[in-house]
Write a protein that holds these residues in place. Structure first.
Motif, PDB file in Angstrom:
ATOM      1  N   MET A  97     104.217 -77.547  89.436  1.00 48.93           N
ATOM      2  CA  MET A  97     103.616 -77.910  88.162  1.00 48.93           C
ATOM      3  C   MET A  97     102.526 -76.883  87.857  1.00 48.93           C
ATOM      4  SD  MET A  97     101.546 -81.365  87.122  1.00 48.93           S
ATOM      5  CE  MET A  97     102.960 -82.389  87.389  1.00 48.93           C
ATOM      6  N   ARG A  98     102.744 -76.051  86.857  1.00 47.16           N
ATOM      7  CA  ARG A  98     101.827 -74.961  86.589  1.00 47.16           C
ATOM      8  C   ARG A  98     100.838 -75.373  85.501  1.00 47.16           C
ATOM      9  NH1 ARG A  98     103.218 -70.878  89.380  1.00 47.16           N
ATOM     10  NH2 ARG A  98     101.812 -69.469  88.314  1.00 47.16           N
ATOM     11  N   VAL A  99      99.796 -76.074  85.919  1.00 45.80           N
ATOM     12  CA  VAL A  99      98.761 -76.510  84.985  1.00 45.80           C
ATOM     13  C   VAL A  99      97.502 -75.715  85.276  1.00 45.80           C
ATOM     14  CG1 VAL A  99      97.430 -78.463  84.150  1.00 45.80           C
ATOM     15  CG2 VAL A  99      99.765 -78.812  84.952  1.00 45.80           C
ATOM     16  N   LEU A 100      97.155 -74.797  84.398  1.00 45.46           N
ATOM     17  CA  LEU A 100      95.979 -73.963  84.569  1.00 45.46           C
ATOM     18  C   LEU A 100      94.737 -74.748  84.177  1.00 45.46           C
ATOM     19  CD1 LEU A 100      94.651 -71.226  85.114  1.00 45.46           C
ATOM     20  CD2 LEU A 100      95.155 -70.612  82.737  1.00 45.46           C
ATOM     21  N   LEU A 101      93.734 -74.736  85.039  1.00 49.75           N
ATOM     22  CA  LEU A 101      92.507 -75.467  84.771  1.00 49.75           C
ATOM     23  C   LEU A 101      91.477 -74.559  84.135  1.00 49.75           C
ATOM     24  CD1 LEU A 101      92.167 -77.524  88.043  1.00 49.75           C
ATOM     25  CD2 LEU A 101      93.270 -78.145  85.908  1.00 49.75           C
ATOM     26  N   PRO A 109     101.234 -94.088  94.331  1.00 51.12           N
ATOM     27  CA  PRO A 109     102.223 -93.092  94.743  1.00 51.12           C
ATOM     28  C   PRO A 109     101.955 -91.668  94.279  1.00 51.12           C
ATOM     29  CG  PRO A 109     103.040 -94.287  92.839  1.00 51.12           C
ATOM     30  CD  PRO A 109     101.724 -94.918  93.211  1.00 51.12           C
ATOM     31  N   VAL A 110     101.095 -91.484  93.280  1.00 49.45           N
ATOM     32  CA  VAL A 110     100.921 -90.148  92.686  1.00 49.45           C
ATOM     33  C   VAL A 110      99.764 -89.423  93.364  1.00 49.45           C
ATOM     34  CG1 VAL A 110     100.492 -88.833  90.581  1.00 49.45           C
ATOM     35  CG2 VAL A 110     101.842 -90.960  90.487  1.00 49.45           C
ATOM     36  N   LEU A 111     100.097 -88.402  94.127  1.00 49.61           N
ATOM     37  CA  LEU A 111      99.104 -87.577  94.809  1.00 49.61           C
ATOM     38  C   LEU A 111      98.748 -86.391  93.913  1.00 49.61           C
ATOM     39  CD1 LEU A 111      97.531 -86.824  97.409  1.00 49.61           C
ATOM     40  CD2 LEU A 111      99.582 -85.577  98.149  1.00 49.61           C
ATOM     41  N   THR A 112      97.442 -86.187  93.706  1.00 46.51           N
ATOM     42  CA  THR A 112      96.955 -85.109  92.843  1.00 46.51           C
ATOM     43  C   THR A 112      95.958 -84.252  93.622  1.00 46.51           C
ATOM     44  OG1 THR A 112      97.192 -86.493  90.870  1.00 46.51           O
ATOM     45  CG2 THR A 112      95.785 -84.552  90.668  1.00 46.51           C
ATOM     46  N   TRP A 113      96.095 -82.952  93.478  1.00 42.16           N
ATOM     47  CA  TRP A 113      95.102 -82.045  94.059  1.00 42.16           C
ATOM     48  C   TRP A 113      95.070 -80.759  93.238  1.00 42.16           C
ATOM     49  CZ3 TRP A 113     100.035 -82.416  95.897  1.00 42.16           C
ATOM     50  CH2 TRP A 113     100.738 -81.225  96.095  1.00 42.16           C
ATOM     51  N   ARG A 114      94.065 -79.919  93.495  1.00 35.48           N
ATOM     52  CA  ARG A 114      93.933 -78.628  92.837  1.00 35.48           C
ATOM     53  C   ARG A 114      93.813 -77.558  93.900  1.00 35.48           C
ATOM     54  NH1 ARG A 114      90.287 -82.209  89.725  1.00 35.48           N
ATOM     55  NH2 ARG A 114      91.143 -82.444  87.626  1.00 35.48           N
ATOM     56  N   TRP A 115      94.378 -76.391  93.599  1.00 40.36           N
ATOM     57  CA  TRP A 115      94.225 -75.269  94.521  1.00 40.36           C
ATOM     58  C   TRP A 115      94.172 -73.956  93.764  1.00 40.36           C
ATOM     59  CZ3 TRP A 115      99.183 -75.869  98.096  1.00 40.36           C
ATOM     60  CH2 TRP A 115     100.314 -76.042  97.309  1.00 40.36           C
ATOM     61  N   ARG A 116      93.573 -72.965  94.422  1.00 39.96           N
ATOM     62  CA  ARG A 116      93.338 -71.663  93.795  1.00 39.96           C
ATOM     63  C   ARG A 116      93.604 -70.566  94.825  1.00 39.96           C
ATOM     64  NH1 ARG A 116      87.286 -70.540  91.699  1.00 39.96           N
ATOM     65  NH2 ARG A 116      86.862 -70.962  93.898  1.00 39.96           N
ATOM     66  N   LEU A 117      94.563 -69.719  94.530  1.00 43.44           N
ATOM     67  CA  LEU A 117      94.896 -68.609  95.421  1.00 43.44           C
ATOM     68  C   LEU A 117      93.971 -67.434  95.137  1.00 43.44           C
ATOM     69  CD1 LEU A 117      96.908 -67.514  97.557  1.00 43.44           C
ATOM     70  CD2 LEU A 117      98.288 -66.663  95.640  1.00 43.44           C
ATOM     71  N   ASN A 118      93.312 -66.944  96.169  1.00 43.60           N
ATOM     72  CA  ASN A 118      92.392 -65.818  96.029  1.00 43.60           C
ATOM     73  C   ASN A 118      92.921 -64.524  96.646  1.00 43.60           C
ATOM     74  OD1 ASN A 118      90.279 -67.383  94.762  1.00 43.60           O
ATOM     75  ND2 ASN A 118      89.914 -68.306  96.765  1.00 43.60           N
ATOM     76  N   LYS A 119      93.796 -64.672  97.641  1.00 43.20           N
ATOM     77  CA  LYS A 119      94.375 -63.493  98.288  1.00 43.20           C
ATOM     78  C   LYS A 119      95.689 -63.874  98.934  1.00 43.20           C
ATOM     79  CE  LYS A 119      93.569 -60.195 102.073  1.00 43.20           C
ATOM     80  NZ  LYS A 119      92.650 -59.832 103.191  1.00 43.20           N
ATOM     81  N   GLU A 170      96.524 -77.490  89.017  1.00 41.71           N
ATOM     82  CA  GLU A 170      96.587 -78.887  89.426  1.00 41.71           C
ATOM     83  C   GLU A 170      98.026 -79.289  89.688  1.00 41.71           C
ATOM     84  OE1 GLU A 170      96.103 -82.521  86.721  1.00 41.71           O
ATOM     85  OE2 GLU A 170      94.141 -82.383  87.729  1.00 41.71           O
ATOM     86  N   GLU A 171      98.224 -80.039  90.763  1.00 45.84           N
ATOM     87  CA  GLU A 171      99.549 -80.554  91.111  1.00 45.84           C
ATOM     88  C   GLU A 171      99.528 -82.073  91.094  1.00 45.84           C
ATOM     89  OE1 GLU A 171     101.535 -78.156  91.235  1.00 45.84           O
ATOM     90  OE2 GLU A 171     100.303 -76.483  91.879  1.00 45.84           O
ATOM     91  N   LYS A 172     100.602 -82.659  90.601  1.00 42.91           N
ATOM     92  CA  LYS A 172     100.801 -84.106  90.651  1.00 42.91           C
ATOM     93  C   LYS A 172     102.202 -84.357  91.186  1.00 42.91           C
ATOM     94  CE  LYS A 172      97.815 -85.537  86.777  1.00 42.91           C
ATOM     95  NZ  LYS A 172      96.966 -86.505  87.488  1.00 42.91           N
ATOM     96  N   VAL A 173     102.298 -85.058  92.296  1.00 40.84           N
ATOM     97  CA  VAL A 173     103.603 -85.364  92.886  1.00 40.84           C
ATOM     98  C   VAL A 173     103.666 -86.844  93.209  1.00 40.84           C
ATOM     99  CG1 VAL A 173     103.919 -83.037  93.826  1.00 40.84           C
ATOM    100  CG2 VAL A 173     102.795 -84.777  95.219  1.00 40.84           C
ATOM    101  N   ASN A 174     104.856 -87.432  93.070  1.00 46.23           N
ATOM    102  CA  ASN A 174     105.057 -88.831  93.423  1.00 46.23           C
ATOM    103  C   ASN A 174     105.573 -88.875  94.858  1.00 46.23           C
ATOM    104  OD1 ASN A 174     106.162 -91.527  93.720  1.00 46.23           O
ATOM    105  ND2 ASN A 174     105.964 -91.723  91.501  1.00 46.23           N
ATOM    106  N   VAL A 175     104.655 -89.034  95.802  1.00 43.46           N
ATOM    107  CA  VAL A 175     105.024 -88.950  97.210  1.00 43.46           C
ATOM    108  C   VAL A 175     105.899 -90.129  97.638  1.00 43.46           C
ATOM    109  CG1 VAL A 175     103.016 -87.574  97.857  1.00 43.46           C
ATOM    110  CG2 VAL A 175     102.855 -90.060  97.905  1.00 43.46           C
ATOM    111  N   TYR A 176     105.722 -91.271  97.009  1.00 40.69           N
ATOM    112  CA  TYR A 176     106.531 -92.446  97.341  1.00 40.69           C
ATOM    113  C   TYR A 176     107.984 -92.227  96.941  1.00 40.69           C
ATOM    114  CZ  TYR A 176     108.212 -97.292  97.103  1.00 40.69           C
ATOM    115  OH  TYR A 176     108.937 -98.449  97.243  1.00 40.69           O
ATOM    116  N   ASP A 177     108.203 -91.784  95.710  1.00 35.32           N
ATOM    117  CA  ASP A 177     109.571 -91.524  95.257  1.00 35.32           C
ATOM    118  C   ASP A 177     110.219 -90.406  96.065  1.00 35.32           C
ATOM    119  OD1 ASP A 177     109.392 -93.491  93.363  1.00 35.32           O
ATOM    120  OD2 ASP A 177     109.146 -92.146  91.653  1.00 35.32           O
TER     121      ASP A 177
END
Length: 210
Positions: A1-5, A91-101, A165-172
């Motif tokens: 999920m490509r959601v730019l913050l 069920p919906v797990l959400t987190w954010r991450w940023r690649l620097n290198k 930001e990522e949103k995934v339904n871990v239960y499903d």
């Protein structure tokens, strides 16, 4: 999920360990608490080969008043010690991450492990959500006895320094992959950053499905 913050963090106000507000969200980790060396409190380093290197690789940092976990040249996984989370209710797990290198040849660049159960030998059964350097988003790789299944949720190295930001339904995902219900309480959450990779992880929350 490509959601730019556009902003580092924001949105729903959530409280540790309880569902609040209209979003019905649980904070699984907000990276506020840290040890004297900056390693996140209530987390364990999973490798016994280089415990000090693992602690040195993961440090809690602050930017614009918001905390996050910075990983540099880790190549080793860390896990949250204790988590009280019903994946069926949230069920919906959400987190954010940023690649620097990124480093050529490292695959995957980073991953979040959602462990919702254990097998008969008490080995965690997990789904691995990865940032891949080369595989397309949505790629599913079935796991083996010890590897777990892998789903690509972010791909490529072209947008260095951008929060996603990522949103995934871990239960499903668990039911689809493993063909049975997970445990009533999730076993845990783990994080890994690849060798030579520098990447930041924002707070992780679980919420009810809409």
């Amino acid at each position: 999920m490509r959601v730019l913050l556009a902003l580092l963090f924001g949105g729903l106000v959530i409280a540790q360990g309880s569902a609040v507000g209209q979003g019905q969200a649980l904070v699984l980790e907000d990276f506020q608490a840290k040890d004297a060396d900056g390693f996140p409190s209530s987390w364990d380093h999973e490798s016994q080969r280089s415990h000090s290197k693992g602690r040195d690789a993961y440090k809690i940092q602050t930017e614009n008043g918001s905390s996050y976990l910075s990983a540099k040249d880790a190549g080793q996984r860390i896990k949250k010690k204790k988590i009280d989370w019903d994946p069926k209710a949230y069920p919906v797990l959400t987190w954010r991450w940023r690649l620097n290198k990124a480093v050529a040849g490292t695959e995957p660049l980073a991953a979040i492990y959602a462990s919702l159960d254990t097998d008969l030998m008490f080995i965690p059964v997990f789904t691995k959500y990865v940032w891949s350097a080369t595989k397309p988003e949505g790629t599913l790789t079935e796991g083996g006895m010890f590897s777990g299944s892998e789903i690509v949720v972010q791909s490529g190295t072209g947008e260095i320094g951008q929060w996603f930001e990522e949103k995934v339904n871990v239960y499903d995902d668990f039911k689809r992959i493993h063909q049975h219900e997970p445990a009533a309480k999730a076993w845990g959450i783990s994080i890994i950053a690849g060798p030579g990779v520098e990447i930041d992880f924002g707070p992780m929350t679980a919420s009810a499905a809409k």
